[in-house]
Structure formats: structure tokens, C-alpha cells
Design a protein around this motif. Sequence first.
Motif, PDB file in Angstrom:
ATOM      1  N   ALA A 164      -8.374  18.104  73.470  1.00 14.88           N
ATOM      2  CA  ALA A 164      -8.380  19.573  73.661  1.00 14.88           C
ATOM      3  C   ALA A 164      -8.874  19.981  75.045  1.00 14.88           C
ATOM      4  O   ALA A 164      -9.394  21.087  75.228  1.00 14.88           O
ATOM      5  CB  ALA A 164      -9.213  20.262  72.581  1.00 14.88           C
ATOM      6  N   SER A 165      -8.667  19.128  76.040  1.00 10.67           N
ATOM      7  CA  SER A 165      -9.079  19.462  77.404  1.00 10.67           C
ATOM      8  C   SER A 165      -7.972  20.138  78.201  1.00 10.67           C
ATOM      9  O   SER A 165      -8.236  20.697  79.275  1.00 10.67           O
ATOM     10  CB  SER A 165      -9.519  18.194  78.141  1.00 10.67           C
ATOM     11  N   LEU A 166      -6.737  20.106  77.680  1.00 13.40           N
ATOM     12  CA  LEU A 166      -5.592  20.600  78.425  1.00 13.40           C
ATOM     13  C   LEU A 166      -4.495  21.005  77.453  1.00 13.40           C
ATOM     14  O   LEU A 166      -4.315  20.364  76.414  1.00 13.40           O
ATOM     15  CB  LEU A 166      -5.072  19.489  79.346  1.00 13.40           C
ATOM     16  N   ALA A 167      -3.788  22.058  77.773  1.00 10.82           N
ATOM     17  CA  ALA A 167      -2.584  22.442  77.037  1.00 10.82           C
ATOM     18  C   ALA A 167      -1.411  22.424  78.003  1.00 10.82           C
ATOM     19  O   ALA A 167      -1.546  22.848  79.160  1.00 10.82           O
ATOM     20  CB  ALA A 167      -2.729  23.835  76.433  1.00 10.82           C
ATOM     21  N   VAL A 168      -0.281  21.924  77.531  1.00 12.51           N
ATOM     22  CA  VAL A 168       0.914  21.870  78.374  1.00 12.51           C
ATOM     23  C   VAL A 168       2.000  22.701  77.715  1.00 12.51           C
ATOM     24  O   VAL A 168       2.301  22.538  76.527  1.00 12.51           O
ATOM     25  CB  VAL A 168       1.390  20.417  78.581  1.00 12.51           C
ATOM     26  N   PHE A 169       2.579  23.608  78.491  1.00 12.84           N
ATOM     27  CA  PHE A 169       3.607  24.518  78.022  1.00 12.84           C
ATOM     28  C   PHE A 169       4.951  24.110  78.613  1.00 12.84           C
ATOM     29  O   PHE A 169       5.089  23.980  79.836  1.00 12.84           O
ATOM     30  CB  PHE A 169       3.283  25.951  78.440  1.00 12.84           C
ATOM     31  N   ALA A 170       5.929  23.877  77.747  1.00 11.04           N
ATOM     32  CA  ALA A 170       7.288  23.557  78.189  1.00 11.04           C
ATOM     33  C   ALA A 170       8.089  24.851  78.159  1.00 11.04           C
ATOM     34  O   ALA A 170       8.502  25.312  77.092  1.00 11.04           O
ATOM     35  CB  ALA A 170       7.913  22.512  77.275  1.00 11.04           C
ATOM     36  N   GLY A 171       8.299  25.450  79.319  1.00  7.87           N
ATOM     37  CA  GLY A 171       8.944  26.747  79.391  1.00  7.87           C
ATOM     38  C   GLY A 171      10.402  26.672  79.780  1.00  7.87           C
ATOM     39  O   GLY A 171      11.016  25.601  79.811  1.00  7.87           O
ATOM     40  N   VAL A 172      10.958  27.819  80.108  1.00  9.43           N
ATOM     41  CA  VAL A 172      12.367  27.922  80.461  1.00  9.43           C
ATOM     42  C   VAL A 172      12.647  27.288  81.819  1.00  9.43           C
ATOM     43  O   VAL A 172      13.689  26.667  82.013  1.00  9.43           O
ATOM     44  CB  VAL A 172      12.811  29.398  80.454  1.00  9.43           C
ATOM     45  N   HIS A 173      11.703  27.412  82.745  1.00  9.35           N
ATOM     46  CA  HIS A 173      11.953  26.941  84.110  1.00  9.35           C
ATOM     47  C   HIS A 173      10.969  25.884  84.582  1.00  9.35           C
ATOM     48  O   HIS A 173      11.147  25.317  85.667  1.00  9.35           O
ATOM     49  CB  HIS A 173      11.890  28.118  85.087  1.00  9.35           C
ATOM     50  N   ALA A 174       9.894  25.623  83.810  1.00  9.40           N
ATOM     51  CA  ALA A 174       8.853  24.720  84.291  1.00  9.40           C
ATOM     52  C   ALA A 174       8.035  24.172  83.135  1.00  9.40           C
ATOM     53  O   ALA A 174       7.979  24.757  82.053  1.00  9.40           O
ATOM     54  CB  ALA A 174       7.929  25.433  85.282  1.00  9.40           C
ATOM     55  N   VAL A 175       7.388  23.045  83.398  1.00  9.12           N
ATOM     56  CA  VAL A 175       6.347  22.498  82.531  1.00  9.12           C
ATOM     57  C   VAL A 175       5.022  22.777  83.226  1.00  9.12           C
ATOM     58  O   VAL A 175       4.825  22.372  84.378  1.00  9.12           O
ATOM     59  CB  VAL A 175       6.541  20.984  82.320  1.00  9.12           C
ATOM     60  N   ARG A 176       4.124  23.480  82.546  1.00  9.79           N
ATOM     61  CA  ARG A 176       2.876  23.897  83.182  1.00  9.79           C
ATOM     62  C   ARG A 176       1.684  23.425  82.356  1.00  9.79           C
ATOM     63  O   ARG A 176       1.625  23.636  81.139  1.00  9.79           O
ATOM     64  CB  ARG A 176       2.813  25.409  83.343  1.00  9.79           C
ATOM     65  N   ALA A 177       0.707  22.811  83.021  1.00  9.23           N
ATOM     66  CA  ALA A 177      -0.531  22.366  82.387  1.00  9.23           C
ATOM     67  C   ALA A 177      -1.628  23.378  82.668  1.00  9.23           C
ATOM     68  O   ALA A 177      -1.884  23.729  83.833  1.00  9.23           O
ATOM     69  CB  ALA A 177      -0.931  20.992  82.922  1.00  9.23           C
ATOM     70  N   VAL A 178      -2.279  23.855  81.594  1.00  9.10           N
ATOM     71  CA  VAL A 178      -3.266  24.933  81.698  1.00  9.10           C
ATOM     72  C   VAL A 178      -4.593  24.464  81.123  1.00  9.10           C
ATOM     73  O   VAL A 178      -4.651  23.878  80.035  1.00  9.10           O
ATOM     74  CB  VAL A 178      -2.783  26.189  80.952  1.00  9.10           C
ATOM     75  N   GLU A 179      -5.666  24.731  81.847  1.00 11.66           N
ATOM     76  CA  GLU A 179      -7.011  24.407  81.391  1.00 11.66           C
ATOM     77  C   GLU A 179      -7.589  25.561  80.574  1.00 11.66           C
ATOM     78  O   GLU A 179      -7.075  26.685  80.636  1.00 11.66           O
ATOM     79  CB  GLU A 179      -7.894  24.101  82.603  1.00 11.66           C
ATOM     80  N   PRO A 180      -8.663  25.322  79.795  1.00 12.38           N
ATOM     81  CA  PRO A 180      -9.232  26.408  78.991  1.00 12.38           C
ATOM     82  C   PRO A 180      -9.637  27.632  79.808  1.00 12.38           C
ATOM     83  O   PRO A 180      -9.625  28.756  79.294  1.00 12.38           O
ATOM     84  CB  PRO A 180     -10.452  25.740  78.331  1.00 12.38           C
ATOM     85  N   SER A 181      -9.968  27.440  81.062  1.00  6.68           N
ATOM     86  CA  SER A 181     -10.335  28.562  81.926  1.00  6.68           C
ATOM     87  C   SER A 181      -9.151  29.461  82.254  1.00  6.68           C
ATOM     88  O   SER A 181      -9.321  30.582  82.742  1.00  6.68           O
ATOM     89  CB  SER A 181     -10.927  28.039  83.241  1.00  6.68           C
ATOM     90  N   GLY A 182      -7.940  28.971  81.993  1.00  5.02           N
ATOM     91  CA  GLY A 182      -6.729  29.685  82.374  1.00  5.02           C
ATOM     92  C   GLY A 182      -6.148  29.199  83.681  1.00  5.02           C
ATOM     93  O   GLY A 182      -5.031  29.598  84.056  1.00  5.02           O
ATOM     94  N   ALA A 183      -6.868  28.309  84.364  1.00  2.74           N
ATOM     95  CA  ALA A 183      -6.371  27.767  85.634  1.00  2.74           C
ATOM     96  C   ALA A 183      -5.193  26.828  85.382  1.00  2.74           C
ATOM     97  O   ALA A 183      -5.179  26.061  84.412  1.00  2.74           O
ATOM     98  CB  ALA A 183      -7.482  27.023  86.360  1.00  2.74           C
ATOM     99  N   THR A 184      -4.200  26.900  86.259  1.00  2.41           N
ATOM    100  CA  THR A 184      -3.081  25.968  86.204  1.00  2.41           C
ATOM    101  C   THR A 184      -3.485  24.672  86.898  1.00  2.41           C
ATOM    102  O   THR A 184      -3.809  24.666  88.086  1.00  2.41           O
ATOM    103  CB  THR A 184      -1.841  26.556  86.903  1.00  2.41           C
ATOM    104  N   ARG A 185      -3.488  23.580  86.136  1.00  2.00           N
ATOM    105  CA  ARG A 185      -3.831  22.288  86.739  1.00  2.00           C
ATOM    106  C   ARG A 185      -2.658  21.760  87.539  1.00  2.00           C
ATOM    107  O   ARG A 185      -2.835  21.234  88.638  1.00  2.00           O
ATOM    108  CB  ARG A 185      -4.239  21.276  85.673  1.00  2.00           C
ATOM    109  N   TRP A 186      -1.450  21.882  86.979  1.00  5.62           N
ATOM    110  CA  TRP A 186      -0.249  21.460  87.701  1.00  5.62           C
ATOM    111  C   TRP A 186       0.975  22.094  87.067  1.00  5.62           C
ATOM    112  O   TRP A 186       0.913  22.626  85.961  1.00  5.62           O
ATOM    113  CB  TRP A 186      -0.103  19.945  87.751  1.00  5.62           C
TER     114      TRP A 186
END
Length: 384
Positions: A78-100
Amino acid sequence: MSVHARLRATVPALMPSSQAGPPEITGLPGRRMLVQRSDDEIVTQALDDAFVARAEASVRFPAPWPRSRGTWEVAPDASLAVFAGVHAVRAVEPSGATRWEVRHGCWYGACREMHESYDEYADRQDHRYPESGSVGFSADGRLVWAHVRGPLPEGELSPDTADEWLVIDAENGRVLARADAEAAAAGSVHLPHPTDPRQMGLSIGEGQDGAPLRWGRWDGKELAVDCLDGDLCLLGLSPSGDRLMTVSHDQDSLAVRDSRGDVVEALDWNAEAALPRHPEAPSSTDADADEDEDEDVVELDVCWDWAGGFLDETTLVASTAESDEEWGEGRHWLVDTTATHGFTPIDYGSPASGEPTALGGGAWSTLSQTRDVLHVWGLHGLEG
């Protein structure tokens, strides 16, 4: 004869059903989490072995786009969530910061743009119902496997590649390997090998066109992809990872296979041959008489749901609720692959809602009709 399910836990949702999708229990025994996604965030809560929320606070991940615009996955810790979207794969930290973030081609079929942000198409009518890929974490959480629509910004694998399969470093977002998924997906699901982080299953849905199944192996340098024969939906992996549970695209056949796609020890069952007709369905004679009187065809076929999985290495839970609903209560089945007992209906004491989800450790869950509670079930002798 039936087996009686024992209610092990009642797990309430983390958010109201009016605001979020249904709750899910993810992870392997000892690392289970309750997870739920709304348009604005993912909320997770660690669960103990009795499926009771642990004392630590829940973890929240702000979402970069609405849940109708893609899929998502939370790391095992539970240290990271990854969202597979329409145009990108984005990794988000609990703070809301985009890791990559890894950008890719647009999942709306007619679009050939390389979008730089969600805002570019958020209000476009033609992008309201895109197709989608998916992401999955490896068993150790160090890798993210991503099924995306090509190309990536740095170029195509080949001009004929539609979908790509990526292996990504979860820490920094570096693409470690990429391969042609040899599909044109409407959607997909990842199922990780439970012990080997370098193996992953990818179940792809192409709508009416089929259901390609891929098995990936990454050796640290290259990604090798096996294209399993037939249109198969991958539902689960055994605790060892040596066995796969599949249902055919036409929902006729349930099978246990190895990672090459070969059926294990003749464990392949046609629904109509293996199961009795629903007790409230008319007999074949009655159905034939109805067809003579009415042009409408009476469908009596029993078919497998795309649901279920392994309770332990040799026991499955499966269901036929979709085809049963025409006649009455949906049925769930305990499947003994040692052939000692075969298929046995599961008795819950009252009608079960929906389809079962295998949790491992001898447990499975069902979702309440109100979609705000998960019921966790087990059987004496299987719980671990």
C-alpha cells in the motif's frame, strides 16, 4: 448433496456504494487489504487473517482521473497506487504526488493523438467510453506490468503493433522491457504469479472477437510472451502458481491448465456435461413443447461464469449464476480437482448474491445485494 459454507467475516465497505465502486479484498493471505475506488480516490485498509481491519490508519491515494476512464492497482504494501488511464500509466503516492508516468497511445480507438494530459480529452464526447488496458504489481511489488495501447513516445515496436505489454520498475518508472501483446483489447486484467515476481498472466477481452490469454516471463533483460491457444479468460492461479483456472470465451468449458496453456490431468469440464440442470428449469420435454407453440427458443444451457478461483492447490470455487438467473437462485460450486467429490453445490443457508471471488487460504467472498458489504466464507478443513 451440498456443502455448507461457514460465514467467516462480514467486511463493510470503506465508502458508500453511491459514491464508489464495489469494495474488493486484494492480496495474498497475510497481506490482504480492503480496497475501494471512487472518482476522486482509492482507499485501502489492511486486514488481519480474520478479515478484521488492522489498527493502522487507512491509506488514501488521490485519483488523477475518474474511475470510468481506466483501471488501477495498489502495491502489496500500500505504498503506491498505479492508474492505467486512457493516455498514460501513472504512479501516485499517498500524498498525491506523481512518482512517475509512462505515456502511450490513446485507448479511444479512432484517436491517434499522443495526449499529454487528461484535460486534453476530459470533455470530449468521443472519449467518454474508451477501451482500456490494465496494470498489475509483481508479487514483491518491485515491478509493474502494464498493458497499454501503443505506441510509446519513443517509438513503435512495429507499425502493426496495437497493444503493448510493458515491464516497469515500480520505484522510478523506467520501462525495463516491452513486447507486442498481439491483441486489440477492449479491456484486460493482470494476475500475478504468487511467488515469482518475474511471471505474470494477462487476460485480454476483445468483446465479441475473442479473449486472448498471455503469459509473460521476464528474465531481467527480455520479456518473453507465450500466446496460449484458444479464447480463454484467466480467473485465478493456484497458491504455487503452477496451475491456472480458465473459462472459455463461450463459457462452455472450465479447465485447470499449466502456464503453457496445456490442460492438467484432463481437468477440463463442459458445463452441460458436468452439472445438473437448474432444479427450477423446465425439463427438455417441456422446453421442446414450448418451442412448438412459440417461435421463441427456450434456452436451457448451463454455462460457467467468468468468476471464481483457487481456494487451495486442488480446490476451486466456480459459479453458474448468470445462466441460473433465468430460473431462480444462482448456484456456486465447490470443485474438487482430485476427483474425490467432483462438483458439489454450495449451500449458504440463504440465497447468495452475485458471483464468488476466491481469496486463497480456503476462503472466498460474495458481495451483498446492496454492494456495500463483503461476506467472507470458508469450509471446515480448507481454512488456512
